[in-house]
Write a protein that holds these residues in place. Structure first.
Motif, PDB file in Angstrom:
ATOM      1  N   ALA A 159       0.818  -1.221   0.000  1.00 50.71           N
ATOM      2  CA  ALA A 159       0.000   0.000   0.000  1.00 50.71           C
ATOM      3  C   ALA A 159       0.844   1.261   0.000  1.00 50.71           C
ATOM      4  CB  ALA A 159      -0.928  -0.012   1.218  1.00 50.71           C
ATOM      5  N   GLN A 160       2.131   1.149   0.349  1.00 53.76           N
ATOM      6  CA  GLN A 160       3.010   2.316   0.379  1.00 53.76           C
ATOM      7  C   GLN A 160       3.401   2.769  -1.032  1.00 53.76           C
ATOM      8  OE1 GLN A 160       6.362   1.048   2.716  1.00 53.76           O
ATOM      9  NE2 GLN A 160       5.128   0.620   4.534  1.00 53.76           N
ATOM     10  N   GLY A 161       3.441   1.820  -1.995  1.00 54.05           N
ATOM     11  CA  GLY A 161       3.970   2.116  -3.316  1.00 54.05           C
ATOM     12  C   GLY A 161       3.290   3.266  -4.039  1.00 54.05           C
TER      13      GLY A 161
ATOM     14  N   TYR B   5       6.255  -3.085  -7.194  1.00 51.62           N
ATOM     15  CA  TYR B   5       5.294  -3.406  -8.243  1.00 51.62           C
ATOM     16  C   TYR B   5       3.958  -2.698  -8.083  1.00 51.62           C
ATOM     17  CZ  TYR B   5       8.765  -6.781  -9.497  1.00 51.62           C
ATOM     18  OH  TYR B   5       9.953  -7.359  -9.884  1.00 51.62           O
ATOM     19  N   SER B   6       3.919  -1.714  -7.180  1.00 52.16           N
ATOM     20  CA  SER B   6       2.720  -0.871  -7.074  1.00 52.16           C
ATOM     21  C   SER B   6       3.081   0.601  -7.208  1.00 52.16           C
ATOM     22  CB  SER B   6       2.000  -1.116  -5.742  1.00 52.16           C
ATOM     23  OG  SER B   6       2.824  -0.790  -4.637  1.00 52.16           O
TER      24      SER B   6
ATOM     25  N   VAL C  96      -5.550   5.470  -5.919  1.00 54.37           N
ATOM     26  CA  VAL C  96      -6.077   4.106  -5.780  1.00 54.37           C
ATOM     27  C   VAL C  96      -6.374   3.777  -4.320  1.00 54.37           C
ATOM     28  CG1 VAL C  96      -4.929   3.251  -7.855  1.00 54.37           C
ATOM     29  CG2 VAL C  96      -3.739   3.104  -5.673  1.00 54.37           C
ATOM     30  N   THR C  97      -5.868   4.552  -3.412  1.00 55.98           N
ATOM     31  CA  THR C  97      -6.059   4.471  -1.959  1.00 55.98           C
ATOM     32  C   THR C  97      -5.270   3.318  -1.327  1.00 55.98           C
ATOM     33  OG1 THR C  97      -7.999   3.006  -1.790  1.00 55.98           O
ATOM     34  CG2 THR C  97      -8.410   5.355  -2.226  1.00 55.98           C
TER      35      THR C  97
ATOM     36  N   GLY D 188       2.361   8.190   6.485  1.00 52.81           N
ATOM     37  CA  GLY D 188       2.462   8.284   5.041  1.00 52.81           C
ATOM     38  C   GLY D 188       3.031   9.577   4.502  1.00 52.81           C
ATOM     39  N   HIS D 189       3.435  10.507   5.378  1.00 52.69           N
ATOM     40  CA  HIS D 189       3.944  11.802   4.934  1.00 52.69           C
ATOM     41  C   HIS D 189       5.472  11.823   5.031  1.00 52.69           C
ATOM     42  CE1 HIS D 189      -0.114  13.326   4.755  1.00 52.69           C
ATOM     43  NE2 HIS D 189      -0.324  12.967   6.012  1.00 52.69           N
TER      44      HIS D 189
END
Length: 490
Positions: free
Chosen positions: A84-86, A225-226, A233-234, A383-384
């Motif tokens: 989810a970080q990508g 790969y993301s 896409v959240t 996430g920042h």
């Protein structure tokens, strides 16, 4: 190779980007592509070998299946959280370790990551070569070279080609292994295979630990790969597409592995069991399974070469500024392929014995890292990140991240008494008759300690800096330039 984006614009030709930030105007692809990518990454016979350990070490089939299921549910959670970080950061996974461990300190985990890539590729190519030798025949060493060469070409082609390759293979898997699954249901198993009263703790925990460790091992490159996906896409949707694809592939193929190990008994061998069970359908279907399995292993080897290249570039960049180019990618992928090939050619020991110990080592080394990285992303910085500072050796994240390093080392040390392997067993594991509880110690110790040590970080100031640098970051990345920072900068 790249494809036309549904969102953003992809550059045609071979992929050039490596550890650099992917600007928003190049974000592309579809979120659902993560499902088949991670499904097929797990749906191959190296994963099958992970599912046999509970049975081969003395457990019965039903408890081995339950251990597999629990291990997948646990390990895939952490792996998918990294995925989810990508899209949110636009960066490959391991370069994201710099905010926690520092510009130079991240070399600690990068070394372990690179050894993991090489180790998995040795196992993967050995299995693929054995599968081709058993069916098409020819020299095993020749098949090692061929498989490595094919994987190298796919890794050089890059991100979009690998996505398309895995999607194509996933359709073939559904047909071939769907038939195999029906066959497995019809096999005759030893008495007591489904007896819930026959529970043995040590093989149950071994099976659980290696499965969880195997799933967590994907975490070191899952966001590779993301990272080209647009950030809208959240986090939640990215997590679930990764979790669902990887979890389904792992459970399916590991269940088959457990079942075949119980069916074959003491004579179990991964290649022979697959071929013999396939031939129960019709003579020659076992060979079809093995050839397709070899293709799956080669595709995963390409993923490992790609991720190994990114890790090697990240490590080199810590000493001397690296300008991402196609040439840099080709050189580092080729070096990664050569190391793996030499290791496979020189390998002489038992596959399953080595694989079990290797998986446990991966678990031990990356449990503290995954705890630190995820706590930092979801709880500390939420996430920042000031992404330009990740590439600045004199930036806000420092050269040595004492908080991350301390939490990692303390967490790893806390796990040592609980280790249980064929090489070393800690005192707690010995007292528990070989049961391995290290996973339940390393995660909370490293995660909680890191969170406590980070209580005085000025997150608001970091966020403001990231906002000020955002436009420059996008401009420089769109023109394939790195910010003017580097180890040699004053």
């Amino acid at each position: 190779m790249t494809e036309t984006a549904s969102e953003g614009r992809a550059r045609p030709g071979l992929e050039v980007r490596s550890i650099d930030y992917v600007p928003l105007n190049e974000r592309h692809g579809k979120l659902w592509h993560l499902g088949p990518l991670w499904f097929m990454s797990n749906a191959q016979i190296a994963t099958l070998a992970v599912g046999v350990l509970g049975v081969t070490t003395g457990g019965n089939l039903i408890w081995s299946l339950l251990a597999v299921l629990l291990g997948v549910l646990t390990g895939t959670f952490f792996m998918a959280a990294h995925s989810a970080q990508g899209p949110q950061l636009g960066l490959p996974q391991m370069i994201q370790s710099r905010p926690q461990f520092g510009y130079m300190g991240a070399l600690l985990v990068w070394l372990f990551a690179y050894l993991q890539y090489a180790g998995f590729n040795i196992f993967n190519t050995l299995l693929a070569a054995d599968a081709m030798h058993a069916t098409v025949h020819g020299s095993t060493k020749l098949w090692l070279v061929v498989g490595t060469a094919v994987a190298l070409v796919a890794a050089v082609a890059g991100y979009d080609f690998i996505h398309r390759m895995e999607r194509g293979l996933a359709y073939g898997f559904l047909v071939i292994f769907g038939i195999l699954s029906v066959i497995v249901f019809t096999l005759h198993y030893p008495a007591g295979s489904f007896d819930l009263g026959h529970f043995v703790l040590a093989p149950f925990l071994l099976q659980y630990s290696v499965v969880a460790g195997y799933q967590i091992s994907w975490a070191i490159y899952v966001s590779d790969y993301s990272r080209y996906l647009p950030p809208d896409v959240t986090v939640r949707k990215t997590f679930w597409w990764t979790y669902g694809g990887s979890g389904l592939g792992a459970v399916w193929i590991m269940f088959i592995g457990s079942a075949l190990a119980a069916w074959a008994g003491d004579s179990f061998d991964t290649i022979s069991a697959l071929q013999d069970s396939g031939d129960e359908f019709f003579n020659g279907f076992g060979a079809i399974i093995l050839i397709f399995s070899a293709l799956g292993l080669i595709s995963v080897t390409a993923l490992n070469m790609y991720g190994g290249s990114l890790t090697l570039i990240s490590a080199s960049d810590s000493f001397k500024r690296v300008q991402p180019t196609l040439r840099v990618r080709v050189v580092t992928i080729s070096l990664t392929a050569a190391i793996s090939l030499v290791g496979a050619l020189l390998s002489t020991k038992s596959f399953l014995d080595n694989f079990e110990n290797f998986l446990l080592l991966v678990l031990y080394l990356f449990i503290p890292w995954t705890a630190v990285n995820l706590v930092d992303y979801f709880l500390v910085r939420r996430g920042h990140y000031a992404i330009e500072e990740i590439f600045n050796p004199h930036g806000i994240y420092g050269r040595w991240g004492w908080r991350g390093i301390s939490a990692y080392l303390v967490g790893f040390a806390a796990m040592v008494p609980f280790f249980s392997t064929g090489i070393y067993s800690g005192p707690v594991a010995e007292a528990a008759k070989g049961a391995d509880f290290s996973l339940f110690v390393g995660l909370p110790v490293s995660g909680v300690l890191y969170w406590v040590l980070c209580r005085n970080i000025d997150i608001e100031a970091e966020t403001e800096l990231a906002d000020r640098e955002r436009d420059e970051l996008e401009y420089e990345a769109a023109h394939h330039r790195r910010p003017e920072h580097g180890p040699d900068a004053s």
